[in-house]
Enzyme design. Structure first.
Site, short mmCIF file in Angstrom:
data_model
loop_
_atom_site.label_atom_id
_atom_site.label_comp_id
_atom_site.label_asym_id
_atom_site.label_seq_id
_atom_site.Cartn_x
_atom_site.Cartn_y
_atom_site.Cartn_z
N HIS A 1 16.77 30.15 56.57
CA HIS A 1 16.13 31.47 56.55
C HIS A 1 15.53 31.80 57.92
O HIS A 1 15.70 32.89 58.45
CB HIS A 1 15.06 31.51 55.46
CG HIS A 1 14.48 32.87 55.27
ND1 HIS A 1 13.16 33.14 55.41
CD2 HIS A 1 15.06 34.05 54.96
CE1 HIS A 1 12.93 34.42 55.19
NE2 HIS A 1 14.07 35.01 54.92
N HIS B 1 16.97 34.86 60.55
CA HIS B 1 16.14 35.91 61.16
C HIS B 1 16.10 35.79 62.69
O HIS B 1 15.82 36.76 63.38
CB HIS B 1 14.74 35.91 60.56
CG HIS B 1 14.71 36.56 59.20
ND1 HIS B 1 14.73 37.93 59.04
CD2 HIS B 1 14.69 36.04 57.95
CE1 HIS B 1 14.72 38.22 57.74
NE2 HIS B 1 14.69 37.08 57.06
N HIS C 1 20.16 38.08 51.60
CA HIS C 1 19.00 37.96 50.71
C HIS C 1 19.39 38.15 49.24
O HIS C 1 18.80 37.55 48.35
CB HIS C 1 17.89 38.94 51.13
CG HIS C 1 17.21 38.53 52.41
ND1 HIS C 1 17.70 38.86 53.65
CD2 HIS C 1 16.11 37.78 52.64
CE1 HIS C 1 16.92 38.33 54.58
NE2 HIS C 1 15.95 37.68 54.00
N GLU D 1 14.30 46.97 56.30
CA GLU D 1 13.68 45.92 57.09
C GLU D 1 12.91 46.53 58.25
O GLU D 1 12.14 45.84 58.91
CB GLU D 1 14.76 44.97 57.61
CG GLU D 1 14.24 43.59 57.89
CD GLU D 1 15.22 42.76 58.67
OE1 GLU D 1 16.30 43.28 59.00
OE2 GLU D 1 14.92 41.60 58.94
N HIS E 1 9.76 46.52 53.89
CA HIS E 1 9.92 45.09 53.61
C HIS E 1 8.85 44.27 54.33
O HIS E 1 8.22 43.39 53.74
CB HIS E 1 11.33 44.65 54.02
CG HIS E 1 11.45 43.18 54.25
ND1 HIS E 1 11.39 42.61 55.50
CD2 HIS E 1 11.59 42.15 53.38
CE1 HIS E 1 11.51 41.31 55.40
NE2 HIS E 1 11.64 41.00 54.12
N HIS F 1 5.59 41.79 52.96
CA HIS F 1 5.30 40.41 53.39
C HIS F 1 3.86 40.30 53.90
O HIS F 1 3.14 39.37 53.56
CB HIS F 1 6.24 40.02 54.55
CG HIS F 1 7.53 39.40 54.09
ND1 HIS F 1 7.69 38.05 53.92
CD2 HIS F 1 8.73 39.95 53.79
CE1 HIS F 1 8.94 37.78 53.54
NE2 HIS F 1 9.60 38.93 53.45
N HIS G 1 11.34 40.10 47.08
CA HIS G 1 12.73 40.32 47.42
C HIS G 1 13.57 40.78 46.23
O HIS G 1 14.63 41.38 46.41
CB HIS G 1 13.34 39.09 48.12
CG HIS G 1 13.19 39.20 49.61
ND1 HIS G 1 14.08 39.89 50.38
CD2 HIS G 1 12.22 38.76 50.44
CE1 HIS G 1 13.66 39.87 51.64
NE2 HIS G 1 12.53 39.18 51.71
CU1 CUO Z 1 14.13 37.06 55.00
CU2 CUO Z 1 11.74 38.96 53.60
O1 CUO Z 1 12.16 37.30 54.58
O2 CUO Z 1 13.47 38.87 54.80
#
Ligand code: CUO
Length: 675
Positions: free
Chosen positions: A196, A200, A225, A337, A352, A356, A392
């Site tokens: 992960h 990113h 995701h 995002e 998004h 978080h 998510h």
């Molecule tokens: Cu991978 Cu919320 O963490 O996008």
């Protein structure tokens, strides 16, 4: 053309760096000789760092070395972007190395690693290199903090080479009193969290355009995701839990608690925990230059949903853009995002990311306790927390709503003239056909690069994780065309029954489809047998990308990167987590295989030169995503009229076979691959 890549140690020797004294932070300069000799006395080769004109670092230095760094915080993002630009802008490798040496002990270490990694991935002269393994640089983000004191003790008493790995028990964050804990082994898996972080890193949403503007990045944000959600839901069903409930009412208490038991070694603080039933609040933290209300998230959400319902979005130029069948999902992914590719970042906000952040500051929304964000605020650690999946699931629902508004695939979109899949099966040595076998394995991670020890030498942590026996697929395919044809083989598995034991409807099952593999194959006229091994999967990276081999006692400094050795890509689902855990009695799943016509899948482009692992989730470096179909095809759309079950859905180029996933509660050493 790059000159000799001086910073890649070759051969067996240890390497030291000759750094100009004034490159060290002021506090170390008076003891420069001692510091440099400490790391240099047993080096076999050294790399001189050349003095360069140091660029303006004032923005970058605004974040202290001891603060937590999060890409979700816009102010941090700005600084990281600046540092990345500086690294990208260095004229030669020597200059890059010099700036890295200068900044290393000055800027925030997490920002340093992030920006340097993004630069390495995108500079022409370094993109052939793999970025360092994060679990070895920041092991504190991946394992129980108790291990580090024990590691220090061991390093002081036991000489390198005779040290026993430090065992980390499987269940160290909670007990089964909390049912969510049943899938902690999955959420806290080091390989999954590394994937992960790496994803990113490869697909940043902000930063220099060269790093962000990649083929179908918004769509891949959705698909990767979505696959995480499908896999997590399957894992939950295997463990007697319900599928994830999306987090929609942002004002309601969050029953899921999480106590990470991780320390931030550099900051010297523990990661905050979240007790059960906490509620989100408006965020106002001037120290982080961060202020937003929960109603802002709700507003962005309603705008996003309106865009989905009308299939139109606003753009900054004041126009509207249609969300069509081909590019709509990519635009939505970028909007969700809030990547810099979003058509209107101000209007649609960063839905998004704010989710978080709000969750990660739930314990100290106005900074009155001087606490930093919790693990949801860092993509390195976020997947450990049950709330990640609830957030998510909401994000995924927005995408699914859009996908469901598109016309269904008709039999022409799905079929492959003259190609019939006649038999599909899984073979796993020593086991019944169509059975997958899972168990536990213990594997090692070297902590020594992430901890500043004297005396040095490797210290291993031994982790218990899920694993499976290697297996192979074999598919019998008939081609009645009067010539050879090429097809794309798409392999998925999904649970067969819901929480109550009822067979899943086609529309529910398709959302739980886990991609296992995807590859092209030639089909001669007549009957063909297509064979494929599980370690070849297009979603995974090899076992060695995550772990060291057990009993591998190479000194860590001479083995500066097992990436170099295996030419491993960092992004990709860990091979040891390819198969859901299953159950002791044997968990029934459907294996689905489709062969689509490669003429419609093909993307014309150069052969990839870099890594080719984990392609389905990570794409190919500097190239287009190598499958022209929508990601998730053929399960990304609702079923055509009249289809209620999987058997209704099938065209002759598809087939379904029930399989069993059996879990044995024993620890089994990893077997060498048969490939
Ligand atoms: Cu991978 Cu919320 O963490 O996008």
């Amino acid at each position: 053309r790059p000159s000799e890549p001086v910073y890649v140690p070759k051969g067996e020797g240890k390497v030291s760096f000759e750094v100009p004294t004034n490159y060290l932070p002021k506090k170390y300069q008076p003891v420069a000789q001692r510091i440099l000799s400490r790391f240099g006395e047993d080096s076999l080769s050294s790399v001189p760092i050349k003095p360069i004109a140091i660029p303006d670092l004032s923005l970058v230095l605004q974040l202290s070395r001891y603060d937590s760094f999060s890409l979700f915080i816009p102010a941090h993002r700005k600084m990281a972007t600046r540092l990345t630009e500086l690294f990208l802008g260095m004229r030669t490798i020597e200059d890059l190395l010099s700036l890295a040496a200068y900044t290393r002990d000055r800027v925030n270490p997490q920002m340093f690693i992030y920006s340097l990694s993004v630069a390495i991935l995108h500079r022409d002269d370094t993109k052939h290199l793999s970025v360092p393994q994060l679990s070895e640089i920041f092991p504190d983000k991946y394992m129980d903090s108790q291990v580090f004191n024990r590691a220090k003790e061991t390093a002081n008493v036991v000489p390198a080479g005779s040290r026993m790995p430090i065992e980390i028990p499987l269940n160290y964050t909670a007990t089964d009193v909390d049912p969510e804990h049943r899938v902690a082994y999955w959420r806290e898996d080091v390989g999954i969290n590394l994937h992960h972080w790496h994803w990113h890193l490869v697909y940043p949403f902000d930063g220099p355009r060269v790093a962000v503007n990649k083929d179908r990045r918004g769509e891949l944000f959705y698909y990767m995701h979505h696959q995480i959600m499908a896999r997590y839901n399957a894992e939950r069903l295997c463990n007697g839990l319900q599928r994830v409930q999306p987090f929609i009412d942002l004002r309601s208490p969050i029953p899921e608690a999480y106590f990470p038991k991780l320390d931030q070694l550099v900051a010297g603080r523990a990661w905050p925990a979240r007790p059960t039933n906490m509620t989100l609040s408006d965020i106002n933290r001037s120290a982080d230059k961060l202020r937003f209300d929960i109603s802002d998230i709700e507003l962005y959400r309603s705008r996003m949903l309106e865009a989905v319902q009308t299939r139109r979005v606003r753009n900054v130029q004041g126009g509207t853009q249609i969300l069509d069948e081909n590019t709509g999902i990519d635009i939505l992914g970028n909007m969700m995002e809030a990547s810099i590719l979003s058509p209107d970042q101000t209007f649609y906000g960063d839905l998004h990311n704010l989710g978080h952040l709000a969750i990660s500051y739930i314990h100290d929304p106005d900074h009155r306790y001087l606490e930093s964000f919790a693990i949801m605020g860092d993509s390195t650690t976020a997947m450990r927390d049950p709330i990640f999946y609830r957030w998510h699931a909401f994000v995924d629902n927005v995408f699914t709503q859009f996908k469901d508004s598109l016309p269904a695939y008709n039999t022409q979109d799905l079929g492959f003239q003259g190609v019939t899949v006649q038999d599909i099966r899984i073979t796993s040595p020593g086991s019944n056909p169509n059975t997958l076998n899972c168990h536990w394995t213990k594997s090692d991670i070297d902590l020594s690069r992430g901890l500043d020890f004297t005396p040095r030498g490797s210290v291993l942590a031994r982790l218990q994780h899920l694993n499976h026996d290697e297996f192979s697929y074999s598919f019998v395919v008939n081609n009645t065309n009067n010539q050879e044809v090429t097809g794309t083989v798409r392999v998925f598995i999904a649970p067969k029954y819901d929480e109550t034991g009822r067979a899943l409807s086609f529309n529910d099952q398709r959302l739980l489809m886990i991609e296992m593999d995807k590859f092209t194959t030639r089909l001669r006229r007549g009957q063909n047998t297509v064979n494929r091994n599980s370690v070849e999967s297009a979603v995974t990276i090899p076992f060695e990308a995550t772990f060291r081999n057990l009993n591998d006692n190479r000194p860590s400094d001479s083995d500066l990167s097992n990436f170099d050795q295996f030419n491993i890509c960092g992004c990709g689902w860990p091979q040891h987590m390819l198969v859901p855990k299953g159950t002791r009695q044997g968990y029934p799943m459907d294996m689905f295989v489709m062969i689509s016509n490669y003429e419609f899948d093909r993307v014309n482009q150069a052969e990839p030169t870099g890594c080719r692992d984990g392609v389905s989730f990570c794409g190919l470096k500097d190239l287009k995503y190598p499958d022209a179909r929508s990601m998730g095809y053929p399960f990304d759309r609702v079923a055509r009229a009249g289809v209620t079950s999987m058997s209704d859905f099938l065209t002759p180029n598809m087939r379904v076979q029930q399989i069993t996933v059996r879990f044995t509660d024993t620890i089994k050493a990893r077997q060498p691959s048969t490939l």
